[in-house]
Design a protein around this motif. Sequence first.
Motif, PDB file in Angstrom:
ATOM      1  N   ASP A  27      -6.977  -7.917  59.505  1.00 40.32           N
ATOM      2  CA  ASP A  27      -6.003  -8.703  60.228  1.00 40.32           C
ATOM      3  C   ASP A  27      -5.923 -10.020  59.320  1.00 40.32           C
ATOM      4  O   ASP A  27      -6.881 -10.472  58.846  1.00 40.32           O
TER       5      ASP A  27
ATOM      6  N   ARG B  48      -4.296 -13.769  59.692  1.00 39.57           N
ATOM      7  CA  ARG B  48      -3.361 -15.120  60.500  1.00 39.57           C
ATOM      8  C   ARG B  48      -2.576 -16.091  59.599  1.00 39.57           C
ATOM      9  O   ARG B  48      -3.543 -16.509  58.613  1.00 39.57           O
TER      10      ARG B  48
ATOM     11  N   LYS C 298       3.400 -19.518  62.141  1.00 38.22           N
ATOM     12  CA  LYS C 298       4.548 -18.699  62.504  1.00 38.22           C
ATOM     13  C   LYS C 298       5.493 -19.110  61.324  1.00 38.22           C
ATOM     14  O   LYS C 298       6.395 -17.947  61.019  1.00 38.22           O
TER      15      LYS C 298
ATOM     16  N   ASP D 210      -1.574 -10.968  62.292  1.00 34.71           N
ATOM     17  CA  ASP D 210      -1.732 -11.290  63.634  1.00 34.71           C
ATOM     18  C   ASP D 210      -0.875 -12.175  64.196  1.00 34.71           C
ATOM     19  O   ASP D 210      -1.105 -13.538  63.946  1.00 34.71           O
ATOM     20  N   GLU D 211       0.048 -11.831  64.999  1.00 40.08           N
ATOM     21  CA  GLU D 211       1.306 -12.608  65.570  1.00 40.08           C
ATOM     22  C   GLU D 211       0.968 -13.406  66.973  1.00 40.08           C
ATOM     23  O   GLU D 211       1.349 -14.166  67.334  1.00 40.08           O
ATOM     24  N   GLU D 212      -0.375 -12.865  67.489  1.00 42.22           N
ATOM     25  CA  GLU D 212      -0.703 -13.417  68.702  1.00 42.22           C
ATOM     26  C   GLU D 212      -1.515 -14.777  68.628  1.00 42.22           C
ATOM     27  O   GLU D 212      -1.498 -15.616  69.465  1.00 42.22           O
ATOM     28  N   GLU D 213      -2.281 -14.781  67.473  1.00 43.07           N
ATOM     29  CA  GLU D 213      -3.093 -15.922  67.273  1.00 43.07           C
ATOM     30  C   GLU D 213      -2.753 -16.417  66.024  1.00 43.07           C
ATOM     31  O   GLU D 213      -3.535 -16.618  64.881  1.00 43.07           O
TER      32      GLU D 213
ATOM     33  N   GLU E 140     -14.582 -13.852  59.582  1.00 44.07           N
ATOM     34  CA  GLU E 140     -13.361 -14.435  59.369  1.00 44.07           C
ATOM     35  C   GLU E 140     -13.516 -15.130  57.831  1.00 44.07           C
ATOM     36  O   GLU E 140     -14.634 -15.985  57.866  1.00 44.07           O
TER      37      GLU E 140
END
Length: 231
Positions: free
Chosen positions: A138, A140, A143, A173-176, A196
Amino acid sequence: MSQSHALSDDQVAGELRKMTAFIRQEALEKGREIQLKADEEFAIEKSKLVRQETAAIDTQYEKKFKQAAMSQQITRSTLANRTRLRVLGARQELLDELFQEARGQISGIAAKDAKKYQEVLQALILEGLYALNESNVDVRARKKDKDAVKKAIGEVEKEFKNAVGREVKVNLDEEEPLPDDNAGGVSIIGGNGKIEINNTFEERLRLLEIDALPAVRETLFGKNTNRRFYD
């Protein structure tokens, strides 16, 4: 028949004068002897007292000299430490300003050159993929970097397959997402969310600051600066 030899008054007086003169002479000589002895003892005692006082004065002077020397040393050390702290503070302030300026510059990379920024994102993601070496990871990002990151992911998946010989699935990962005030870059997640790799610009700059700090200090302040002021 015995003959009397009685002394006349004049003879008695003469004998008394002789005895008196003899006693006086004896007294004078004894007095001079006592005076000489007293003078000698006085001189010895005086010399002894002078030596004692001289030794006491020398000891006191040496003690005061040592105290003065220690006080002077403490003063010099205190002033040197204050100066050193001022120099360290000024230099650290300059270094902080330098890296703060660098943070400001990297924050504007995405806005200045979108194509260049996408290439940087690709390199950062690919570095994470090589490090994790997993088939599904994933990513991150901020936005506002969503489109640029998706394009970078498409290129990275192709490049990874060509280099390693197997496919990898990279998910955004668009949620976090990363905070909007982040300078940019990405964070790559693997190991089922347990690993990470922080490849954000701020983290890379922080690592660069740690690694490059000695060289930066030497460039700004000259050789041996680290040894003199930072050991």
